[in-house]
Each structure stands twice: as C-alpha cells, then as structure tokens.
Design a protein around this motif. Structure first.
Motif, mmCIF file in Angstrom:
data_model
loop_
_atom_site.group_PDB
_atom_site.id
_atom_site.type_symbol
_atom_site.label_atom_id
_atom_site.label_comp_id
_atom_site.label_asym_id
_atom_site.label_seq_id
_atom_site.Cartn_x
_atom_site.Cartn_y
_atom_site.Cartn_z
ATOM 1 N N ILE A 90 0.874 -1.150 -0.085
ATOM 2 C CA ILE A 90 0.045 -0.109 0.059
ATOM 3 C C ILE A 90 0.772 1.270 -0.068
ATOM 4 C CG2 ILE A 90 -1.932 -1.093 1.215
ATOM 5 C CD1 ILE A 90 -1.033 0.112 3.670
ATOM 6 N N GLY A 91 1.943 1.277 -0.032
ATOM 7 C CA GLY A 91 2.939 2.279 -0.070
ATOM 8 C C GLY A 91 4.374 1.804 -0.753
ATOM 9 N N LYS A 92 4.983 2.369 -1.462
ATOM 10 C CA LYS A 92 6.215 1.934 -2.233
ATOM 11 C C LYS A 92 7.028 3.468 -2.441
ATOM 12 C CE LYS A 92 8.152 -0.122 -6.195
ATOM 13 N NZ LYS A 92 7.765 -1.138 -7.300
ATOM 14 N N ALA A 93 8.525 3.361 -2.021
ATOM 15 C CA ALA A 93 9.285 4.140 -2.573
ATOM 16 C C ALA A 93 10.760 3.767 -2.918
ATOM 17 C CB ALA A 93 9.613 5.400 -1.233
ATOM 18 N N ILE A 94 11.372 4.238 -3.809
ATOM 19 C CA ILE A 94 12.731 3.732 -4.127
ATOM 20 C C ILE A 94 13.732 4.709 -4.024
ATOM 21 C CG2 ILE A 94 14.291 3.080 -6.210
ATOM 22 C CD1 ILE A 94 11.702 1.694 -7.373
ATOM 23 N N PHE A 95 14.839 4.207 -3.461
ATOM 24 C CA PHE A 95 16.028 5.395 -2.898
ATOM 25 C C PHE A 95 17.428 4.959 -3.340
ATOM 26 C CE2 PHE A 95 15.576 2.553 0.621
ATOM 27 C CZ PHE A 95 16.843 2.319 0.997
ATOM 28 N N GLN A 96 18.036 6.001 -3.461
ATOM 29 C CA GLN A 96 19.381 5.695 -3.909
ATOM 30 C C GLN A 96 20.365 5.964 -2.527
ATOM 31 O OE1 GLN A 96 21.361 9.100 -5.546
ATOM 32 N NE2 GLN A 96 23.458 8.062 -5.971
ATOM 33 N N ASP A 97 21.313 5.194 -2.526
ATOM 34 C CA ASP A 97 22.355 5.076 -1.298
ATOM 35 C C ASP A 97 23.290 6.048 -1.821
ATOM 36 O OD1 ASP A 97 25.100 4.449 -0.269
ATOM 37 O OD2 ASP A 97 23.725 3.320 1.134
ATOM 38 N N SER A 98 23.715 7.337 -1.320
ATOM 39 C CA SER A 98 24.605 8.088 -2.168
ATOM 40 C C SER A 98 26.091 7.541 -2.145
ATOM 41 C CB SER A 98 24.324 9.529 -1.435
ATOM 42 O OG SER A 98 24.897 9.383 -0.079
ATOM 43 N N ARG A 99 26.372 6.509 -1.651
ATOM 44 C CA ARG A 99 27.496 6.024 -1.801
ATOM 45 C C ARG A 99 27.811 5.236 -3.048
ATOM 46 N NH1 ARG A 99 27.382 3.221 4.180
ATOM 47 N NH2 ARG A 99 25.288 2.925 3.259
ATOM 48 N N MET A 100 26.531 4.756 -3.649
ATOM 49 C CA MET A 100 26.515 4.441 -4.724
ATOM 50 C C MET A 100 26.212 5.167 -6.150
ATOM 51 S SD MET A 100 26.967 1.128 -3.791
ATOM 52 C CE MET A 100 27.420 1.125 -2.078
ATOM 53 N N PRO A 101 26.611 5.045 -7.494
ATOM 54 C CA PRO A 101 26.221 5.831 -8.498
ATOM 55 C C PRO A 101 24.795 5.780 -8.585
ATOM 56 C CG PRO A 101 27.480 3.953 -9.076
ATOM 57 C CD PRO A 101 27.572 3.923 -7.515
ATOM 58 N N LEU A 102 24.123 6.889 -9.102
ATOM 59 C CA LEU A 102 22.776 6.699 -9.565
ATOM 60 C C LEU A 102 22.613 5.997 -10.773
ATOM 61 C CD1 LEU A 102 19.933 7.257 -8.953
ATOM 62 C CD2 LEU A 102 20.142 9.521 -9.716
ATOM 63 N N GLU A 103 22.027 4.970 -10.830
ATOM 64 C CA GLU A 103 21.872 4.361 -12.103
ATOM 65 C C GLU A 103 20.203 3.948 -12.361
ATOM 66 O OE1 GLU A 103 22.857 -0.368 -13.371
ATOM 67 O OE2 GLU A 103 24.339 0.924 -12.661
ATOM 68 N N MET A 104 20.014 4.190 -13.523
ATOM 69 C CA MET A 104 18.302 4.063 -13.669
ATOM 70 C C MET A 104 18.066 2.459 -14.394
ATOM 71 S SD MET A 104 17.795 6.843 -12.544
ATOM 72 C CE MET A 104 16.194 7.418 -12.634
ATOM 73 N N GLN A 105 17.049 2.041 -14.325
ATOM 74 C CA GLN A 105 16.740 0.900 -14.922
ATOM 75 C C GLN A 105 16.794 1.220 -16.488
ATOM 76 O OE1 GLN A 105 12.792 -0.580 -13.862
ATOM 77 N NE2 GLN A 105 13.519 -0.900 -11.830
ATOM 78 N N GLN A 106 17.136 0.431 -17.234
ATOM 79 C CA GLN A 106 17.377 0.643 -18.802
ATOM 80 C C GLN A 106 16.063 1.169 -19.446
ATOM 81 O OE1 GLN A 106 18.682 -2.815 -20.804
ATOM 82 N NE2 GLN A 106 19.338 -1.859 -22.615
ATOM 83 N N GLY A 107 16.286 2.297 -20.039
ATOM 84 C CA GLY A 107 15.035 2.761 -20.914
ATOM 85 C C GLY A 107 14.212 3.655 -20.242
ATOM 86 N N SER A 108 14.428 3.804 -18.643
ATOM 87 C CA SER A 108 13.258 4.417 -17.949
ATOM 88 C C SER A 108 14.197 5.604 -17.013
ATOM 89 C CB SER A 108 12.585 3.526 -17.160
ATOM 90 O OG SER A 108 13.304 3.100 -16.112
ATOM 91 N N ASN A 109 13.550 6.281 -16.481
ATOM 92 C CA ASN A 109 14.038 7.277 -15.343
ATOM 93 C C ASN A 109 13.795 6.483 -13.586
ATOM 94 O OD1 ASN A 109 11.208 7.631 -14.977
ATOM 95 N ND2 ASN A 109 11.373 9.769 -15.055
ATOM 96 N N VAL A 110 13.430 5.069 -13.703
ATOM 97 C CA VAL A 110 13.127 4.713 -12.684
ATOM 98 C C VAL A 110 14.670 4.140 -11.876
ATOM 99 C CG1 VAL A 110 12.037 2.534 -11.249
ATOM 100 C CG2 VAL A 110 10.922 3.630 -13.126
ATOM 101 N N ILE A 111 14.711 4.576 -10.609
ATOM 102 C CA ILE A 111 16.073 3.965 -10.099
ATOM 103 C C ILE A 111 16.211 2.481 -9.988
ATOM 104 C CG2 ILE A 111 17.314 3.970 -7.714
ATOM 105 C CD1 ILE A 111 15.865 6.640 -7.213
#
Length: 182
Positions: A90-111
């Motif tokens: 009923i709730g969802k959030a995706i986050f980046q750990d700033s120690r890791m490079p920000l990588e998106m799923q191929q072909g999208s802007n989803v982390i």
C-alpha cells in the motif's frame, strides 16, 4: 515439471515480463532539497501513518544513512502497477544510497535499486508482507540470473536493498529499520 513448481515458475516469469513492460514513467519533479519524487503520493486504502514509506525513509535519513534521490510512488506511478491492489503493498518508495552511483533501469527514469540503493514497501498486514516476501524468495530461486537482495522487516514494512551494498552497509539499514516506530 508440473503442479505447484510450474505455477511458481510461470508467476516468476510473469513478474519479470511485467517489470519490463511497465518501465515508462512520468518525469520526476526536482525538489528543493535536491531529492526527487514522482509526485506527492495519495495514501492507498487501508494505509496508516506507520505504513507511509516516506516516513520510513525520513527515519533512515535521521539515522544518518546516506540517502540521495528518493522516488515515492502512488497507484498510478508504480512501475509494477501493484500499489494499493488487493493483497499488494500500500506504499512504495525507491531510494538511492549516495555511496552508490545513481543508476536507472534501462530505458526509464526509475532508480535501479539493485545497483543504487533500496525499496521500502509497506503493507496492510504482516500476512500480506510475508506473502510478498515468499514471492520474492521463490522468484529469485526459480528465475535464472535473478539478483540477490537483502530483505529486512519491521511490522508492516519491508526494506529491500540492492546487492551492491556490502553486508556492513546493509546492516546499517537493518539496524536503523529496527528502531523505526511505525
């Protein structure tokens, strides 16, 4: 192969196909604090204050974890189209750990949480959360090339962390989640 193992394999393959088919998202809007979000989420039916993934992430940040970009989803923006549906989170959030490079799923802007950070999923009940955890475990066992992940639970909160985090880094998240009072 027949019976239950075949159904589980088909379910796992369907999950992979749905993930690939649902990768287009609306562009995120930049926030004043440097983070990003897709839009202000509308709570799903049955949501409680403790099941708000944004609150969980704020707790993780307050625990001094290096969280960068955060995308909070609602029923319309969830890439898997599961949010708020019967028996789903009923709730969802995706986050980046700033120690890791920000990588998106191929072909999208989803982390890509597997390569950049983690996901917070919240549920109506511990039973629904456990059903999801079993589904994830089965999919990883039966889908060739499925990536490992860390999973931690606190009440109705499932914290899923990408395999790029070291065990020590993942333990930092686990310890912070343990102190979350939902």
């Amino acid at each position: 192969m027949s019976g239950k193992p075949l159904r589980l394999l088909v379910l796992g393959l369907l999950l992979v196909c749905l993930t690939a088919a649902c990768r287009q998202e609306t562009p995120p809007e930049e926030q004043g604090d440097g983070g990003l979000t897709l839009q202000t989420p509308t709570p799903a039916p049955g949501a409680t204050e403790g099941s708000d993934p944004a609150r969980v992430i704020e707790h993780l940040k307050a625990s001094r974890l290096p969280i960068g970009r955060v995308d909070v989803y609602n029923a319309e923006t969830d890439p898997l189209k599961r949010l708020g549906r019967p028996g789903e989170y009923i709730g969802k959030a995706i986050f980046q750990d700033s120690r890791m490079p920000l990588e998106m799923q191929q072909g999208s802007n989803v982390i890509s949480f597997q390569n950049s950070g983690g996901i917070v999923e919240t549920y109506r009940s511990a039973e629904e959360l456990q059903a999801r955890k079993r589904e994830l475990d089965v999919a990883r066992q039966q889908i060739p090339g499925a990536l490992p992940e860390y999973n931690y639970i606190n009440g109705v909160v499932l914290l899923r962390l990408g395999h790029v985090l070291t065990p020590q880094q993942a333990a930092e998240y686990e310890n912070a989640l343990k102190s979350f009072q939902g």
